[in-house]
Scaffold this active site. Sequence first.
Site, PDB file in Angstrom:
ATOM      1  N   TRP B 103       1.033  -1.223   0.026  1.00 49.90           N
ATOM      2  CA  TRP B 103       0.083  -0.108   0.108  1.00 49.90           C
ATOM      3  C   TRP B 103       0.616   1.023  -0.206  1.00 49.90           C
ATOM      4  O   TRP B 103       0.554   2.271  -0.873  1.00 49.90           O
ATOM      5  CB  TRP B 103      -0.893   0.051   1.227  1.00 49.90           C
ATOM      6  CG  TRP B 103      -2.062  -1.282   0.926  1.00 49.90           C
ATOM      7  CD1 TRP B 103      -2.130  -2.197   1.500  1.00 49.90           C
ATOM      8  CD2 TRP B 103      -2.871  -1.170  -0.084  1.00 49.90           C
ATOM      9  NE1 TRP B 103      -3.105  -2.972   0.940  1.00 49.90           N
ATOM     10  CE2 TRP B 103      -3.703  -2.358  -0.151  1.00 49.90           C
ATOM     11  CE3 TRP B 103      -3.474  -0.328  -1.230  1.00 49.90           C
ATOM     12  CZ2 TRP B 103      -4.613  -2.809  -0.963  1.00 49.90           C
ATOM     13  CZ3 TRP B 103      -4.328  -0.679  -1.895  1.00 49.90           C
ATOM     14  CH2 TRP B 103      -4.883  -1.889  -1.984  1.00 49.90           C
ATOM     15  N   ASP B 173      -1.409   6.658   6.713  1.00 51.30           N
ATOM     16  CA  ASP B 173      -2.354   5.602   6.084  1.00 51.30           C
ATOM     17  C   ASP B 173      -2.571   4.350   7.248  1.00 51.30           C
ATOM     18  O   ASP B 173      -1.777   3.521   7.386  1.00 51.30           O
ATOM     19  CB  ASP B 173      -1.599   4.976   4.933  1.00 51.30           C
ATOM     20  CG  ASP B 173      -2.996   3.794   4.376  1.00 51.30           C
ATOM     21  OD1 ASP B 173      -3.923   3.555   4.997  1.00 51.30           O
ATOM     22  OD2 ASP B 173      -2.693   3.322   3.226  1.00 51.30           O
ATOM     23  N   LYS B 197     -11.917  -2.012   7.747  1.00 53.25           N
ATOM     24  CA  LYS B 197     -11.268  -3.290   8.568  1.00 53.25           C
ATOM     25  C   LYS B 197     -11.669  -3.263   9.901  1.00 53.25           C
ATOM     26  O   LYS B 197     -12.045  -4.246  10.578  1.00 53.25           O
ATOM     27  CB  LYS B 197      -9.749  -2.884   8.443  1.00 53.25           C
ATOM     28  CG  LYS B 197      -9.054  -2.517   7.126  1.00 53.25           C
ATOM     29  CD  LYS B 197      -8.888  -3.372   5.987  1.00 53.25           C
ATOM     30  CE  LYS B 197      -8.240  -2.781   4.894  1.00 53.25           C
ATOM     31  NZ  LYS B 197      -8.182  -3.942   3.558  1.00 53.25           N
TER      32      LYS B 197
END
Lengths: 363, 363
Positions: B103, B173, B197
Site C-alpha cells: 500500500w 495511512d 477493517k
Amino acid sequence: MSERTFNFSAGPAALPVPVLEKIRDEMLVLPGAGASILEISHRSKPFEAIIAAAEANLRSLLSIPDEYAVLFLQGGSRLQFSMIPMNLAPGGASADYLITGTWGKSALDEAKKIGPARVAYSSAESNFDRLPTPDQLDLDPNAAYLHYTCNETIQGVQFATEPKTGDVPLVCDASSDFLHRPLTIGHYGLLYACAQKNAGPAGVTVVIIDKKLLERSADNLPGYLNYKIHADNDSLWNTPPTFAIYVLKLVTDWLKDDIGGLDKMYQQNKTKAEMLYEVLDAYPAFYQGHAQPACRSLMNVTFRLPSDDLTAKFLAEAKEHNLADLKGHRSVGGIRASIYNAMPVEGVVTLRNFMDKFANANA
Amino acid sequence: MSERTFNFSAGPAALPVPVLEKIRDEMLVLPGAGASILEISHRSKPFEAIIAAAEANLRSLLSIPDEYAVLFLQGGSRLQFSMIPMNLAPGGASADYLITGTWGKSALDEAKKIGPARVAYSSAESNFDRLPTPDQLDLDPNAAYLHYTCNETIQGVQFATEPKTGDVPLVCDASSDFLHRPLTIGHYGLLYACAQKNAGPAGVTVVIIDKKLLERSADNLPGYLNYKIHADNDSLWNTPPTFAIYVLKLVTDWLKDDIGGLDKMYQQNKTKAEMLYEVLDAYPAFYQGHAQPACRSLMNVTFRLPSDDLTAKFLAEAKEHNLADLKGHRSVGGIRASIYNAMPVEGVVTLRNFMDKFANANA
C-alpha cells in the site's frame, strides 16, 4: 411498520419496503456467505455474484449495449463533475453545458476548474423554471461533449427526451431520475447517477460509458479518477462500496420482478405525478407551480403557497397526516414533493387528498 | 447465527455481532426518523445526530484535539493517495514516502503523478518483511510531508510507534489498524483510514487533519478533492455515505460502551495476536512467518507452509473448523489471518488450536 411515514425526501429517499425487509433478514448472514454482506471481501465469490447481478439487472432494465461499460464508483455526482472534464476533455478541449438548474450550474463550476467550458443554454434568468427548445441551443460542433442534467431535483424541471447534439457526445447527469423510465442508451456518450434517489442508498454512483470514450482517459490521471482503470478492473480496482451495490442489486431485482420493468415503472410514475399536478392546476392561485407546465418533473413536484405562514401551516398539518420531508429547497422555497420510484401510490393519494382539503380550507 | 463462520477476511472484515443486530433491528425504522437510515436526508435531524455522534465517539476514543478536523469521505485510501499530494504539496513541493509494503508503494505511485515524491526508505528488496530503524531513514527536512503506512495489510508488518520526522508533518495511512490502540493525534499532520477493517463497512474513509494544513488546499482544486471544502462544510458538501457513517457510529459506540475504550481493545488485540505468533514460534520450520518478529502486525498474521499442497490442505481443513478467508495475498502467498478488533477471542482460540493440531499431524 406503523411508525413509518410517507417519506417525500429529495434524497437519500424512500426505498421499496420489500428491499428493506430483505436487507434486514440477511443482515447477520448473507445466504451462502457465512457472514454479513458488510463483512465479506469484495473479491469473495458471494460479492462477485452480487456485483455481476447488479450490472446484469441494469443492462437488462435499460437494454445497455455491450459497447458500453457499467461502473460503480464513489464520490457522488460531485466527483463526476470533475472526472468528466478530466477524462473526456483532455488537452484543453472545450465542453458545452446546458444550465437548467442548481446541479447543472455546479457541474459547470467544476468543469471550469479543469478546462474551457461554454454555456450552451441557461435558464438562470427565470430561476430555472424552463428548458430549452432546440432553436435556443447554442452548440459548439467541436465540443468535447455536451453536459446536461435530465432532471433538476431542486427546481423540478425534467427533460422528456434527450437534446440533439449531432456528433458531440451527450453526457447526462441522471442522478435524480435514473431508472424512472426506459432510455435509449445509444444516444449517450456517458450517463451517470448517484444512487440515493431511485437506485439505492447514498454511497454508490453508476456510470454508463461508451467504451470508445475510455480511450480519452490519460494515463497520468490520478488513478481513482480514471474511468479506464475502473473499467479495466470491473469496478474492483479499489474496494467498492459493497453494501450500496448490494442494495442497488436488490432495488433492480424489485424493478424487474415486482414492478415488471421500466415501462411499467414509467406508467406508475406518470400516474403519480399527474395526481399532484392536477391539484396544482385546480388551485393555480393557491398552489403556484415552479416549473413551466411543459417541463414539469415526474420526480420532484415543486410549488409555492401564497405566504410563508401558509407554507409553515401546510408542513405542520402534512406531518399530522404522516406526510414527511415536504419542505422545498431554500433556493426555490415552498414545497417539494419527491415521488421517486419507491414512493407508493398510496402515499401520493394521501398527499393529493391532503392538498385538496388544505386548499379548500385556506384558499 | 449458527451459519456464521469465524471470518478472517482482510477487509471488508468482521463486524461486532451486536452492531449487526442493531442494524437489523433498526432497518425498517430508525427510531424517531419514521424511515430507514437508508432513506433519510443527510440534512435531516436524525442523521445530523448520527454524524455528530460518530465524530464525538472518534474524538473521545482517540482524544482528538480541537485543532484537528474529522472528515468522512468517499473513495477509499486510493483517493487519499491522490488527495494528499494535491492538497498538501502544492506548487511542486516534494514529499517523502516510507515504502514498507504494497500500500505504501501504491501511495507513492499516485503521488508521483501529482508532483515530486522521494523514497525515504524501502524494504522492497526483502519483500517488505521489515521496518526501518531511525538511522535508516533518509529524510528530506524540507519535505511537504512524510507519508507512511502504519500497518501493511498484505505483508503483516506494523509500526509500534510513529517514525520521528522533526518539523515535517507526518501523514499516516492507518486503514488497517485504525482504532486498534490509543494514539497521540498531536504527532500527526494527517491520519486517514478507510473503514472496512476496524471501523465499519466499505464506503467511508475517515480523515483526521491538523486544521493548519487546511490552509494548503488551493481554491482551484476540484471541489470533491479539496479537504478545506469538506472541513468547512462538516463533511456535508455533498451527500456523504450516510449508512456507512451510521455503522461507524455503532462500531465506535461498541468500542466505548462494550469494550471500554482503546486501552482495553489494545490489550485484547495483543492477547489475540500473541496466541497465533506463539504457534508460529513453536513450529518455525512448518509455519514460516513473513514479518520479522520485531515488526509483526497485531492485525494481519502472515505465514507460509512448506508447500502449496500443505497450504491447500490447511485452507480446506480450516474451513471444516468454521475458519474462513485465511488465504494469503498472492504477493506473499501462504496464509493470512486478519484479526481486527471485531474478531472474537473465541475465533482466535479456535484457529490456534487448529494450527497446533495441523502442525502436529503434518509437520
